[in-house]
Design a protein around this motif. Structure first.
Motif, PDB file in Angstrom:
ATOM      1  N   THR A 110       0.849  -1.197   0.000  1.00 21.11           N
ATOM      2  CA  THR A 110       0.000   0.000   0.000  1.00 21.11           C
ATOM      3  C   THR A 110       0.878   1.238   0.000  1.00 21.11           C
ATOM      4  N   GLU A 111       0.578   2.158  -0.926  1.00 17.89           N
ATOM      5  CA  GLU A 111       1.348   3.398  -1.016  1.00 17.89           C
ATOM      6  C   GLU A 111       0.556   4.561  -0.435  1.00 17.89           C
ATOM      7  N   LYS A 112       1.240   5.371   0.344  1.00 16.29           N
ATOM      8  CA  LYS A 112       0.638   6.586   0.880  1.00 16.29           C
ATOM      9  C   LYS A 112       1.639   7.723   0.775  1.00 16.29           C
ATOM     10  N   TRP A 113       1.132   8.959   0.982  1.00 19.11           N
ATOM     11  CA  TRP A 113       1.972  10.140   0.901  1.00 19.11           C
ATOM     12  C   TRP A 113       2.086  10.791   2.273  1.00 19.11           C
ATOM     13  N   LYS A 139       6.109   9.694  -1.381  1.00 18.39           N
ATOM     14  CA  LYS A 139       5.328   8.454  -1.472  1.00 18.39           C
ATOM     15  C   LYS A 139       6.113   7.330  -0.807  1.00 18.39           C
ATOM     16  N   LEU A 167      -0.128  10.384   7.157  1.00 17.92           N
ATOM     17  CA  LEU A 167      -0.037   9.673   5.888  1.00 17.92           C
ATOM     18  C   LEU A 167      -1.397   9.708   5.216  1.00 17.92           C
ATOM     19  N   SER A 168      -1.403   9.924   3.907  1.00 17.12           N
ATOM     20  CA  SER A 168      -2.664  10.061   3.182  1.00 17.12           C
ATOM     21  C   SER A 168      -2.641   9.189   1.927  1.00 17.12           C
ATOM     22  N   THR A 169      -3.814   8.651   1.594  1.00 14.28           N
ATOM     23  CA  THR A 169      -3.935   7.869   0.361  1.00 14.28           C
ATOM     24  C   THR A 169      -4.008   8.784  -0.855  1.00 14.28           C
ATOM     25  N   GLU A 170      -4.304  10.071  -0.633  1.00 14.79           N
ATOM     26  CA  GLU A 170      -4.357  11.044  -1.728  1.00 14.79           C
ATOM     27  C   GLU A 170      -3.066  11.850  -1.759  1.00 14.79           C
ATOM     28  N   LYS A 171      -2.575  12.064  -2.951  1.00 11.05           N
ATOM     29  CA  LYS A 171      -1.362  12.856  -3.093  1.00 11.05           C
ATOM     30  C   LYS A 171      -1.635  14.283  -2.648  1.00 11.05           C
TER      31      LYS A 171
END
Length: 291
Positions: A110-113, A139, A167-171
């Motif tokens: 899972t990638e987050k920003w 990221k 940490l956010s799933t949206e850039k």
């Protein structure tokens, strides 16, 4: 004659007191001498003899050992001594076991920003060592593991921990993002106009035309820009700028015959009167005025 001699010898034995005394004194002296000899013999005994004598006194027989003791390998162990208790590993130690860390890294997908600059920690918990920092807008891979207000991420293939909630799933929007489409604004415009251009260009790289200086009003002052976009994309650009108006230093925005301003932000987007043309009513561009 013979009888006379016998009588005289008998009387002589009876009448000799010194001999009787000698015998009487000699007996006690013999006892004293014997005792002295025994004492001297003990004192002059060899070391081996002394050791055997002491051992016969100090070494208890098996029956003298108490019931609370056992003899093992020549040592006496007390049954009443406390048993050694193994300490159970803490939550942090369990989580940071090598095999568990490697499994978490391999499974991370899972990638987050990052939404702010964050310290990187070796492990969860207040005693963890700080290993550096990570910038906002980066990221990262997230393992899904969390403990004590920190979450685990993967940085350069290593397990690192950051404070939860950033940490956010949206850039996220990052001020001064990379503008890669080659567009620019004219030199001499205000720093806030430069910010608006860089932010919009980074977020919407397909937009390449920006109008700044013009001979009238705010454009002439270098504090306004027209972003040439229309339709649904124009709404997205206008809303993006409104969302980050503080970071960009925006005063008001006009698009599709509607206006939003900081002074009347509680009213949202407001309608405007018809100015007679598509361009005058801002249907083909988003107008932005900054401070």
């Amino acid at each position: 004659m013979a009888q006379h001699r016998h009588k005289r010898e008998t009387n002589a034995r009876r009448l000799n007191p010194f001999r009787a005394k000698a015998i009487t004194i000699a007996a006690p002296l013999a006892l004293v001498a014997t005792g002295s000899a025994v004492g001297l013999g003990v004192m002059n005994a060899s070391p081996q003899t002394e050791d055997l004598f002491a051992a016969s006194i100090t070494n208890p027989t098996p029956a003298a050992i108490s019931d609370d003791e056992e003899s093992r390998g020549g040592e006496v162990l007390s049954r009443s001594a406390p048993a050694r208790i193994e300490r159970e590993p803490s939550k942090i130690e369990e989580m940071m076991a090598g095999r568990k860390v490697q499994a978490a890294i391999r499974a991370a997908d899972t990638e987050k920003w990052t939404t702010a600059p964050l310290n990187l920690w070796e492990a969860p918990g207040e005693e963890a060592k700080k290993l550096g920092e990570i910038e906002e807008g980066k990221k990262v891979l997230v393992t899904g593991r969390a403990l004590y207000e920190r979450v685990e991420i993967v940085v350069d293939g290593e397990s690192r921990w950051v404070t939860t909630g950033y940490l956010s799933t949206e850039k996220p929007f990052t001020l001064g993002g990379d503008c890669t489409n080659g567009s620019t604004v004219e030199a001499g415009v205000s720093p806030n106009i430069v910010k608006v251009h860089e932010a919009v260009c980074a977020e919407f790289p397909e937009i390449t035309t920006y109008g700044t200086f013009r001979g009238d009003g705010e454009h002439a002052q270098g504090i306004a820009v027209d972003i040439m976009v229309s339709g649904e994309r124009g709404y997205q650009v206008a809303e993006f700028i409104r969302k980050y108006y503080q970071e960009l230093g925006v005063s008001y925005i006009i698009y599709s015959q509607r206006i939003w301003s900081v002074e009347r932000s509680s009213e949202g987007w407001r309608g405007m009167s018809d100015r007679g043309s598509t361009t005058a009513n801002h249907y083909d561009h988003v107008h932005v005025t900054t401070y």
